[in-house]
Design a protein around this motif. Sequence first.
Motif, PDB file in Angstrom:
ATOM      1  N   ARG A  12       1.696   6.675   6.823  1.00  0.00           N
ATOM      2  CA  ARG A  12       0.666   5.739   6.364  1.00  0.00           C
ATOM      3  C   ARG A  12       1.264   4.489   5.728  1.00  0.00           C
ATOM      4  NH1 ARG A  12      -3.104   8.749   2.562  1.00  0.00           N
ATOM      5  NH2 ARG A  12      -4.160   6.736   2.544  1.00  0.00           N
ATOM      6  N   MET A  13       2.435   4.624   5.104  1.00  0.00           N
ATOM      7  CA  MET A  13       3.102   3.467   4.505  1.00  0.00           C
ATOM      8  C   MET A  13       3.725   2.566   5.561  1.00  0.00           C
ATOM      9  SD  MET A  13       5.000   5.120   1.180  1.00  0.00           S
ATOM     10  CE  MET A  13       5.901   3.654   0.768  1.00  0.00           C
ATOM     11  N   GLY A  14       4.057   3.113   6.729  1.00  0.00           N
ATOM     12  CA  GLY A  14       4.685   2.320   7.777  1.00  0.00           C
ATOM     13  C   GLY A  14       6.034   2.852   8.223  1.00  0.00           C
ATOM     14  N   GLY A  15       6.348   4.104   7.845  1.00  0.00           N
ATOM     15  CA  GLY A  15       7.566   4.746   8.311  1.00  0.00           C
ATOM     16  C   GLY A  15       8.830   4.173   7.699  1.00  0.00           C
ATOM     17  N   GLU A  16       9.917   4.318   8.437  1.00  0.00           N
ATOM     18  CA  GLU A  16      11.240   3.939   7.928  1.00  0.00           C
ATOM     19  C   GLU A  16      11.316   2.513   7.382  1.00  0.00           C
ATOM     20  OE1 GLU A  16      15.849   3.332   9.385  1.00  0.00           O
ATOM     21  OE2 GLU A  16      14.599   4.730  10.510  1.00  0.00           O
ATOM     22  N   ASP A 103       3.304  -1.861  -5.978  1.00  0.00           N
ATOM     23  CA  ASP A 103       2.280  -2.915  -5.969  1.00  0.00           C
ATOM     24  C   ASP A 103       2.592  -3.988  -4.929  1.00  0.00           C
ATOM     25  OD1 ASP A 103       0.881  -1.640  -7.993  1.00  0.00           O
ATOM     26  OD2 ASP A 103       1.659  -2.940  -9.588  1.00  0.00           O
ATOM     27  N   GLU A 104       3.864  -4.287  -4.762  1.00  0.00           N
ATOM     28  CA  GLU A 104       4.271  -5.344  -3.831  1.00  0.00           C
ATOM     29  C   GLU A 104       4.404  -4.871  -2.390  1.00  0.00           C
ATOM     30  OE1 GLU A 104       7.859  -7.174  -5.259  1.00  0.00           O
ATOM     31  OE2 GLU A 104       6.978  -7.595  -7.232  1.00  0.00           O
ATOM     32  N   ARG A 105       4.656  -3.589  -2.176  1.00  0.00           N
ATOM     33  CA  ARG A 105       4.998  -3.126  -0.824  1.00  0.00           C
ATOM     34  C   ARG A 105       3.981  -2.193  -0.171  1.00  0.00           C
ATOM     35  NH1 ARG A 105       7.873  -7.015  -1.191  1.00  0.00           N
ATOM     36  NH2 ARG A 105      10.144  -6.992  -1.209  1.00  0.00           N
ATOM     37  N   VAL A 106       3.046  -1.632  -0.928  1.00  0.00           N
ATOM     38  CA  VAL A 106       2.076  -0.696  -0.344  1.00  0.00           C
ATOM     39  C   VAL A 106       0.680  -1.290  -0.494  1.00  0.00           C
ATOM     40  CG1 VAL A 106       1.151   1.653  -0.382  1.00  0.00           C
ATOM     41  CG2 VAL A 106       3.573   1.264  -0.896  1.00  0.00           C
ATOM     42  N   GLU A 107       0.113  -1.731   0.618  1.00  0.00           N
ATOM     43  CA  GLU A 107      -1.176  -2.414   0.594  1.00  0.00           C
ATOM     44  C   GLU A 107      -2.357  -1.476   0.388  1.00  0.00           C
ATOM     45  OE1 GLU A 107      -1.772  -5.134   3.820  1.00  0.00           O
ATOM     46  OE2 GLU A 107       0.289  -5.901   3.669  1.00  0.00           O
ATOM     47  N   ASP A 108      -2.320  -0.304   0.999  1.00  0.00           N
ATOM     48  CA  ASP A 108      -3.424   0.654   0.924  1.00  0.00           C
ATOM     49  C   ASP A 108      -3.544   1.171  -0.515  1.00  0.00           C
ATOM     50  OD1 ASP A 108      -4.729   3.251   0.844  1.00  0.00           O
ATOM     51  OD2 ASP A 108      -4.550   3.324   3.032  1.00  0.00           O
ATOM     52  N   GLU A 109      -4.628   0.799  -1.184  1.00  0.00           N
ATOM     53  CA  GLU A 109      -4.781   1.127  -2.605  1.00  0.00           C
ATOM     54  C   GLU A 109      -4.808   2.624  -2.870  1.00  0.00           C
ATOM     55  OE1 GLU A 109      -7.721   0.296  -6.421  1.00  0.00           O
ATOM     56  OE2 GLU A 109      -8.185  -0.631  -4.494  1.00  0.00           O
ATOM     57  N   ALA A 110      -5.543   3.370  -2.082  1.00  0.00           N
ATOM     58  CA  ALA A 110      -5.626   4.819  -2.297  1.00  0.00           C
ATOM     59  C   ALA A 110      -4.256   5.467  -2.089  1.00  0.00           C
ATOM     60  CB  ALA A 110      -6.664   5.437  -1.364  1.00  0.00           C
ATOM     61  N   LEU A 111      -3.562   5.055  -1.051  1.00  0.00           N
ATOM     62  CA  LEU A 111      -2.219   5.561  -0.798  1.00  0.00           C
ATOM     63  C   LEU A 111      -1.286   5.185  -1.946  1.00  0.00           C
ATOM     64  CD1 LEU A 111      -0.010   6.812   0.979  1.00  0.00           C
ATOM     65  CD2 LEU A 111       0.155   4.599   2.149  1.00  0.00           C
ATOM     66  N   ARG A 112      -1.330   3.929  -2.345  1.00  0.00           N
ATOM     67  CA  ARG A 112      -0.467   3.446  -3.425  1.00  0.00           C
ATOM     68  C   ARG A 112      -0.686   4.246  -4.709  1.00  0.00           C
ATOM     69  NH1 ARG A 112      -1.923  -1.611  -3.295  1.00  0.00           N
ATOM     70  NH2 ARG A 112      -3.468  -1.407  -4.942  1.00  0.00           N
ATOM     71  N   GLU A 113      -1.949   4.480  -5.055  1.00  0.00           N
ATOM     72  CA  GLU A 113      -2.246   5.205  -6.295  1.00  0.00           C
ATOM     73  C   GLU A 113      -1.865   6.680  -6.193  1.00  0.00           C
ATOM     74  OE1 GLU A 113      -2.815   3.619  -9.096  1.00  0.00           O
ATOM     75  OE2 GLU A 113      -2.642   1.847  -7.821  1.00  0.00           O
ATOM     76  N   GLY A 114      -2.030   7.264  -5.029  1.00  0.00           N
ATOM     77  CA  GLY A 114      -1.616   8.650  -4.843  1.00  0.00           C
ATOM     78  C   GLY A 114      -0.107   8.809  -4.957  1.00  0.00           C
ATOM     79  N   VAL A 115       0.624   7.897  -4.346  1.00  0.00           N
ATOM     80  CA  VAL A 115       2.081   7.935  -4.417  1.00  0.00           C
ATOM     81  C   VAL A 115       2.537   7.630  -5.844  1.00  0.00           C
ATOM     82  CG1 VAL A 115       4.196   6.820  -3.592  1.00  0.00           C
ATOM     83  CG2 VAL A 115       2.402   7.439  -1.962  1.00  0.00           C
TER      84      VAL A 115
END
Length: 129
Positions: A12-16, A103-115
Amino acid sequence: MSSANPESPYTRMGGEPAVRALVDRFYELMDTLPEAWEIRKLHPEDLAGSREKLFKFLSGWLGGPPLYIQEYGHPMLRRRHLPFPIDAQARDQWMLCMNQALDERVEDEALREGVRHAFWQLADHMRNR
């Protein structure tokens, strides 16, 4: 070819490329933010090895290829970090850098907050002082 689950944070983040960008930004921040000086001092002068190990660890931890385990075996994170004095201040400095990188590299808010939440738990578990 990646065997990563399409629903994994890694995918979901975009892989490698995305995980590498996150790790690179994290270490850029650690290397430049005065607020991260104490945690930076716990690392070698040359961060290349640290970058590569964190990238490999995060690849598997986020649900992608288990690169760290393939090369080094089980991470045993707490044991590997015992030689370093990790207190609440060190944890918070590490999280400062990771939070900004997320905050700078993960656009998906739900994904970012979970990580972010998972990183907090991991960083807190590393405390040994």
